[in-house]
Write a protein that holds these residues in place. Structure first.
Motif, PDB file in Angstrom:
ATOM      1  N   SER A  63      -1.936  21.266 -27.380  1.00 34.59           N
ATOM      2  CA  SER A  63      -2.911  22.123 -26.715  1.00 34.59           C
ATOM      3  C   SER A  63      -3.464  21.507 -25.428  1.00 34.59           C
ATOM      4  CB  SER A  63      -4.054  22.469 -27.670  1.00 34.59           C
ATOM      5  OG  SER A  63      -4.708  21.293 -28.116  1.00 34.59           O
ATOM      6  N   ARG A  64      -3.467  20.200 -25.321  1.00 31.93           N
ATOM      7  CA  ARG A  64      -3.984  19.584 -24.090  1.00 31.93           C
ATOM      8  C   ARG A  64      -3.052  19.819 -22.896  1.00 31.93           C
ATOM      9  NH1 ARG A  64      -3.497  13.060 -24.533  1.00 31.93           N
ATOM     10  NH2 ARG A  64      -1.369  12.960 -23.822  1.00 31.93           N
ATOM     11  N   PHE A  65      -1.865  20.384 -23.158  1.00 34.25           N
ATOM     12  CA  PHE A  65      -0.927  20.673 -22.079  1.00 34.25           C
ATOM     13  C   PHE A  65      -0.907  22.152 -21.689  1.00 34.25           C
ATOM     14  CE2 PHE A  65       0.833  16.827 -24.070  1.00 34.25           C
ATOM     15  CZ  PHE A  65       0.799  15.989 -22.969  1.00 34.25           C
ATOM     16  N   ASP A  66      -1.818  22.971 -22.245  1.00 32.11           N
ATOM     17  CA  ASP A  66      -1.807  24.386 -21.885  1.00 32.11           C
ATOM     18  C   ASP A  66      -2.293  24.580 -20.445  1.00 32.11           C
ATOM     19  OD1 ASP A  66      -4.567  24.179 -22.005  1.00 32.11           O
ATOM     20  OD2 ASP A  66      -4.837  25.767 -23.464  1.00 32.11           O
ATOM     21  N   VAL A  67      -1.912  25.690 -19.864  1.00 33.40           N
ATOM     22  CA  VAL A  67      -2.239  25.961 -18.465  1.00 33.40           C
ATOM     23  C   VAL A  67      -3.741  26.132 -18.255  1.00 33.40           C
ATOM     24  CG1 VAL A  67      -1.969  28.476 -18.510  1.00 33.40           C
ATOM     25  CG2 VAL A  67      -1.412  27.206 -16.427  1.00 33.40           C
ATOM     26  N   GLU A  68      -4.449  26.526 -19.290  1.00 32.67           N
ATOM     27  CA  GLU A  68      -5.895  26.753 -19.176  1.00 32.67           C
ATOM     28  C   GLU A  68      -6.679  25.474 -18.904  1.00 32.67           C
ATOM     29  OE1 GLU A  68      -7.245  29.740 -18.967  1.00 32.67           O
ATOM     30  OE2 GLU A  68      -5.220  30.538 -19.149  1.00 32.67           O
ATOM     31  N   ARG A  69      -6.065  24.306 -19.082  1.00 31.83           N
ATOM     32  CA  ARG A  69      -6.778  23.048 -18.824  1.00 31.83           C
ATOM     33  C   ARG A  69      -7.252  22.954 -17.380  1.00 31.83           C
ATOM     34  NH1 ARG A  69      -1.212  21.080 -18.969  1.00 31.83           N
ATOM     35  NH2 ARG A  69      -0.730  19.865 -17.114  1.00 31.83           N
ATOM     36  N   PHE A  70      -6.523  23.592 -16.476  1.00 32.31           N
ATOM     37  CA  PHE A  70      -6.917  23.545 -15.073  1.00 32.31           C
ATOM     38  C   PHE A  70      -8.182  24.365 -14.843  1.00 32.31           C
ATOM     39  CE2 PHE A  70      -2.268  22.916 -15.124  1.00 32.31           C
ATOM     40  CZ  PHE A  70      -2.258  21.591 -14.704  1.00 32.31           C
ATOM     41  N   ALA A  71      -8.296  25.507 -15.509  1.00 31.46           N
ATOM     42  CA  ALA A  71      -9.499  26.342 -15.402  1.00 31.46           C
ATOM     43  C   ALA A  71     -10.688  25.671 -16.096  1.00 31.46           C
ATOM     44  CB  ALA A  71      -9.242  27.715 -16.018  1.00 31.46           C
ATOM     45  N   ARG A  72     -10.416  24.966 -17.211  1.00 28.46           N
ATOM     46  CA  ARG A  72     -11.486  24.277 -17.947  1.00 28.46           C
ATOM     47  C   ARG A  72     -11.918  22.987 -17.260  1.00 28.46           C
ATOM     48  NH1 ARG A  72      -7.936  25.269 -22.379  1.00 28.46           N
ATOM     49  NH2 ARG A  72      -7.340  23.077 -22.320  1.00 28.46           N
ATOM     50  N   GLY A  73     -11.089  22.472 -16.357  1.00 28.07           N
ATOM     51  CA  GLY A  73     -11.399  21.205 -15.706  1.00 28.07           C
ATOM     52  C   GLY A  73     -11.130  20.004 -16.579  1.00 28.07           C
ATOM     53  N   THR A  74     -10.203  20.155 -17.530  1.00 25.41           N
ATOM     54  CA  THR A  74      -9.884  19.048 -18.437  1.00 25.41           C
ATOM     55  C   THR A  74      -8.520  18.429 -18.161  1.00 25.41           C
ATOM     56  OG1 THR A  74      -9.021  20.588 -20.092  1.00 25.41           O
ATOM     57  CG2 THR A  74     -11.333  19.932 -20.317  1.00 25.41           C
ATOM     58  N   ALA A  75      -7.984  18.657 -16.975  1.00 21.96           N
ATOM     59  CA  ALA A  75      -6.686  18.060 -16.628  1.00 21.96           C
ATOM     60  C   ALA A  75      -6.820  16.542 -16.642  1.00 21.96           C
ATOM     61  CB  ALA A  75      -6.243  18.545 -15.257  1.00 21.96           C
ATOM     62  N   ARG A  76      -5.780  15.880 -17.119  1.00 15.85           N
ATOM     63  CA  ARG A  76      -5.762  14.418 -17.215  1.00 15.85           C
ATOM     64  C   ARG A  76      -4.638  13.904 -16.349  1.00 15.85           C
ATOM     65  NH1 ARG A  76      -3.456  10.166 -20.489  1.00 15.85           N
ATOM     66  NH2 ARG A  76      -1.874  11.610 -21.150  1.00 15.85           N
ATOM     67  N   ALA A  77      -4.947  13.035 -15.427  1.00 14.35           N
ATOM     68  CA  ALA A  77      -3.931  12.527 -14.506  1.00 14.35           C
ATOM     69  C   ALA A  77      -2.899  11.668 -15.231  1.00 14.35           C
ATOM     70  CB  ALA A  77      -4.585  11.710 -13.399  1.00 14.35           C
ATOM     71  N   GLU A  78      -1.628  11.912 -14.934  1.00 17.08           N
ATOM     72  CA  GLU A  78      -0.524  11.093 -15.447  1.00 17.08           C
ATOM     73  C   GLU A  78      -0.479   9.836 -14.593  1.00 17.08           C
ATOM     74  OE1 GLU A  78       2.103   9.184 -16.985  1.00 17.08           O
ATOM     75  OE2 GLU A  78       2.271  11.156 -17.903  1.00 17.08           O
ATOM     76  N   LEU A  79      -0.493   8.685 -15.219  1.00 21.37           N
ATOM     77  CA  LEU A  79      -0.532   7.423 -14.493  1.00 21.37           C
ATOM     78  C   LEU A  79       0.850   6.836 -14.236  1.00 21.37           C
ATOM     79  CD1 LEU A  79      -3.561   5.837 -16.370  1.00 21.37           C
ATOM     80  CD2 LEU A  79      -3.562   7.119 -14.225  1.00 21.37           C
ATOM     81  N   ASN A  80       1.891   7.421 -14.828  1.00 24.10           N
ATOM     82  CA  ASN A  80       3.237   6.884 -14.706  1.00 24.10           C
ATOM     83  C   ASN A  80       4.158   7.894 -14.043  1.00 24.10           C
ATOM     84  OD1 ASN A  80       2.666   4.429 -16.216  1.00 24.10           O
ATOM     85  ND2 ASN A  80       2.420   5.799 -17.946  1.00 24.10           N
ATOM     86  N   VAL A  81       3.889   8.234 -12.803  1.00 25.61           N
ATOM     87  CA  VAL A  81       4.646   9.243 -12.078  1.00 25.61           C
ATOM     88  C   VAL A  81       5.790   8.581 -11.329  1.00 25.61           C
ATOM     89  CG1 VAL A  81       4.551  11.003 -10.288  1.00 25.61           C
ATOM     90  CG2 VAL A  81       2.625  10.695 -11.827  1.00 25.61           C
ATOM     91  N   ILE A  82       6.979   9.160 -11.479  1.00 25.48           N
ATOM     92  CA  ILE A  82       8.124   8.720 -10.698  1.00 25.48           C
ATOM     93  C   ILE A  82       8.108   9.554  -9.436  1.00 25.48           C
ATOM     94  CG2 ILE A  82      10.635   8.556 -10.604  1.00 25.48           C
ATOM     95  CD1 ILE A  82      10.570   8.495 -13.690  1.00 25.48           C
TER      96      ILE A  82
END
Length: 91
Positions: A63-82
């Motif tokens: 559920s933490r990966f649903d699209v609504e996280r952006f509207a809720r402001g709960t997006a979590r930055a990925e620290l291991n981006v290629i």
């Protein structure tokens, strides 16, 4: 260079996958924005999307990966981006 493999590199705003079921239209499930982790996460994501599509209780809580996280402001930055992916085989 004899052979290369390339393709789209999906990026979400927080560099995490976007996985879930849409409120509308009913029955729409999505799994995108894996940002290079798709092969690694494919088995769990595939099972999760299949369960959502069939109306079953998901085995995994994604559920933490649903699209609504952006509207809720709960997006979590990925620290291991290629930042760039290139697979090539030299002659």
């Amino acid at each position: 260079m004899r052979h290369t493999i390339s393709g789209f590199y999906e990026m979400s705003p927080d560099h995490n996958a976007v996985i879930g079921a849409a409120a509308e239209p009913a029955g729409l499930v999505y799994a995108t924005g894996c940002s290079g982790h798709g092969f690694q996460q494919g088995l769990v994501v595939g099972e999760h999307v299949a369960e959502l599509a069939l109306g079953l209780e998901p085995t995994f809580d994604l559920s933490r990966f649903d699209v609504e996280r952006f509207a809720r402001g709960t997006a979590r930055a990925e620290l291991n981006v290629i930042s760039r992916l290139l697979i090539a085989t030299a002659l």
